[in-house]
Design a protein around this motif. Sequence first.
Motif, PDB file in Angstrom:
ATOM      1  N   ALA A  48       0.864  -1.189   0.000  1.00 47.09           N
ATOM      2  CA  ALA A  48       0.000   0.000   0.000  1.00 47.09           C
ATOM      3  C   ALA A  48       0.894   1.230   0.000  1.00 47.09           C
ATOM      4  N   ALA A  49       0.424   2.273  -0.680  1.00 41.70           N
ATOM      5  CA  ALA A  49       1.129   3.557  -0.712  1.00 41.70           C
ATOM      6  C   ALA A  49       0.105   4.667  -0.494  1.00 41.70           C
ATOM      7  N   VAL A  50       0.543   5.711   0.195  1.00 40.20           N
ATOM      8  CA  VAL A  50      -0.368   6.822   0.492  1.00 40.20           C
ATOM      9  C   VAL A  50       0.351   8.146   0.262  1.00 40.20           C
ATOM     10  N   CYS A  95      -2.360  -0.676   6.491  1.00 42.29           N
ATOM     11  CA  CYS A  95      -0.963  -0.567   6.083  1.00 42.29           C
ATOM     12  C   CYS A  95      -0.621   0.873   5.694  1.00 42.29           C
ATOM     13  N   ALA A  96      -1.494   1.533   4.938  1.00 45.59           N
ATOM     14  CA  ALA A  96      -1.253   2.919   4.524  1.00 45.59           C
ATOM     15  C   ALA A  96      -1.142   3.828   5.748  1.00 45.59           C
ATOM     16  N   GLU A  97      -2.035   3.650   6.703  1.00 49.48           N
ATOM     17  CA  GLU A  97      -1.996   4.461   7.929  1.00 49.48           C
ATOM     18  C   GLU A  97      -0.710   4.215   8.712  1.00 49.48           C
ATOM     19  N   LYS A  98      -0.332   2.947   8.844  1.00 45.96           N
ATOM     20  CA  LYS A  98       0.870   2.576   9.593  1.00 45.96           C
ATOM     21  C   LYS A  98       2.129   3.115   8.915  1.00 45.96           C
ATOM     22  N   GLU A  99       2.217   2.954   7.596  1.00 48.62           N
ATOM     23  CA  GLU A  99       3.407   3.425   6.871  1.00 48.62           C
ATOM     24  C   GLU A  99       3.536   4.947   6.919  1.00 48.62           C
ATOM     25  N   ALA A 100       2.413   5.655   6.832  1.00 53.91           N
ATOM     26  CA  ALA A 100       2.474   7.119   6.932  1.00 53.91           C
ATOM     27  C   ALA A 100       3.055   7.534   8.282  1.00 53.91           C
ATOM     28  N   MET A 101       2.621   6.900   9.345  1.00 50.32           N
ATOM     29  CA  MET A 101       3.123   7.236  10.679  1.00 50.32           C
ATOM     30  C   MET A 101       4.599   6.846  10.821  1.00 50.32           C
ATOM     31  N   GLU A 102       4.956   5.620  10.390  1.00 49.24           N
ATOM     32  CA  GLU A 102       6.338   5.167  10.517  1.00 49.24           C
ATOM     33  C   GLU A 102       7.297   6.000   9.675  1.00 49.24           C
ATOM     34  N   GLU A 103       6.864   6.364   8.460  1.00 46.36           N
ATOM     35  CA  GLU A 103       7.793   6.999   7.533  1.00 46.36           C
ATOM     36  C   GLU A 103       7.792   8.524   7.578  1.00 46.36           C
ATOM     37  N   THR A 104       6.719   9.130   8.105  1.00 45.42           N
ATOM     38  CA  THR A 104       6.676  10.601   8.152  1.00 45.42           C
ATOM     39  C   THR A 104       6.480  11.150   9.559  1.00 45.42           C
ATOM     40  N   GLY A 105       5.993  10.323  10.462  1.00 46.84           N
ATOM     41  CA  GLY A 105       5.681  10.793  11.802  1.00 46.84           C
ATOM     42  C   GLY A 105       4.346  11.491  11.895  1.00 46.84           C
ATOM     43  N   CYS A 106       3.554  11.455  10.837  1.00 46.81           N
ATOM     44  CA  CYS A 106       2.254  12.133  10.812  1.00 46.81           C
ATOM     45  C   CYS A 106       1.106  11.136  10.792  1.00 46.81           C
ATOM     46  N   ARG A 107       0.067  11.510  11.501  1.00 44.79           N
ATOM     47  CA  ARG A 107      -1.184  10.747  11.458  1.00 44.79           C
ATOM     48  C   ARG A 107      -1.969  11.229  10.241  1.00 44.79           C
ATOM     49  N   GLU A 126       3.411  -8.269  -7.357  1.00 46.12           N
ATOM     50  CA  GLU A 126       3.016  -7.244  -6.393  1.00 46.12           C
ATOM     51  C   GLU A 126       1.952  -6.295  -6.964  1.00 46.12           C
ATOM     52  N   LYS A 127       0.844  -6.195  -6.233  1.00 45.02           N
ATOM     53  CA  LYS A 127      -0.195  -5.206  -6.525  1.00 45.02           C
ATOM     54  C   LYS A 127      -0.081  -4.129  -5.458  1.00 45.02           C
ATOM     55  N   VAL A 128      -0.114  -2.862  -5.886  1.00 42.96           N
ATOM     56  CA  VAL A 128       0.019  -1.747  -4.949  1.00 42.96           C
ATOM     57  C   VAL A 128      -1.329  -1.039  -4.834  1.00 42.96           C
ATOM     58  N   TYR A 129      -1.828  -0.929  -3.614  1.00 40.78           N
ATOM     59  CA  TYR A 129      -3.072  -0.228  -3.316  1.00 40.78           C
ATOM     60  C   TYR A 129      -2.710   1.228  -3.041  1.00 40.78           C
ATOM     61  N   LEU A 130      -3.243   2.134  -3.845  1.00 37.13           N
ATOM     62  CA  LEU A 130      -2.885   3.549  -3.749  1.00 37.13           C
ATOM     63  C   LEU A 130      -3.972   4.355  -3.056  1.00 37.13           C
ATOM     64  N   ASP A 173       9.405   7.744  -9.357  1.00 37.54           N
ATOM     65  CA  ASP A 173       8.715   6.573  -8.817  1.00 37.54           C
ATOM     66  C   ASP A 173       7.289   6.539  -9.365  1.00 37.54           C
ATOM     67  N   MET A 174       6.909   5.425 -10.002  1.00 41.37           N
ATOM     68  CA  MET A 174       5.630   5.343 -10.704  1.00 41.37           C
ATOM     69  C   MET A 174       4.421   5.549  -9.787  1.00 41.37           C
ATOM     70  N   LYS A 175       4.402   4.914  -8.633  1.00 45.71           N
ATOM     71  CA  LYS A 175       3.230   5.056  -7.752  1.00 45.71           C
ATOM     72  C   LYS A 175       3.062   6.501  -7.297  1.00 45.71           C
ATOM     73  N   THR A 176       4.186   7.182  -7.066  1.00 45.91           N
ATOM     74  CA  THR A 176       4.148   8.570  -6.618  1.00 45.91           C
ATOM     75  C   THR A 176       3.650   9.488  -7.728  1.00 45.91           C
ATOM     76  N   VAL A 177       4.081   9.232  -8.949  1.00 47.49           N
ATOM     77  CA  VAL A 177       3.603  10.020 -10.087  1.00 47.49           C
ATOM     78  C   VAL A 177       2.091   9.853 -10.238  1.00 47.49           C
ATOM     79  N   VAL A 178       1.599   8.620 -10.156  1.00 47.43           N
ATOM     80  CA  VAL A 178       0.150   8.381 -10.267  1.00 47.43           C
ATOM     81  C   VAL A 178      -0.597   9.123  -9.168  1.00 47.43           C
TER      82      VAL A 178
END
Length: 189
Positions: A48-50, A95-107, A126-130, A173-178
């Motif tokens: 997942a990516a957010v 996963c998106a919520e958890k990764e945002a907190m772990e990687e940015t420190g933001c809720r 791999e399928k990525v949920y955006l 990065d493709m997911k980020t561009v989308v």
Amino acid sequence: MTSNVRILSDCLVGKGWGELRDYTVTFQTENGEALTLQRECYHRGDAAAVLPFNRHRGTVLLVRQLRLGALLGGDNPFILEAPAGGLDGESPERCAEKEAMEETGCRIFNLQAVAQLYAMPAAATEKVYLFLADYDEHPRKTAGLAEEGEFIDVVELTVNEALDMIASNTIIDMKTVVLLQTLALREKS
């Protein structure tokens, strides 16, 4: 058309972070010709990516971390991308919520699904949920989990700065561009 695809062989080539497998498949084309192909495919699970967005400031949060594929491809290995991670048994939303907190420190909040995409369907399962989401806190400067070998720079940019970085091939990065282009389209309407 998938009903006539058969896997003739499946062989493990290597196992590490994921599995690399070699397949031989056969299928019949629309004109009746039988084709047999040999392909390698990498399996590491879905992700997942957010893209966190602050509407009041007009900013997004991206992260910069080492990406071996970019290095091996001849690019700067420290690329800017949306926070992301493997599902590891969690729902894509969690996963998106958890990764945002772990990687940015933001809720994040107001999570909005964008798409479910394969980044490299010719070579990976791999399928990525955006997702897009709102954030209202100030991010950390660095983040990441030491036990996962992560050292992450957190970068806050205006949406226009980020879009300009796509045009200049700074964000590759493709997911980020989308996600950035989806955000720009949604904010226009």
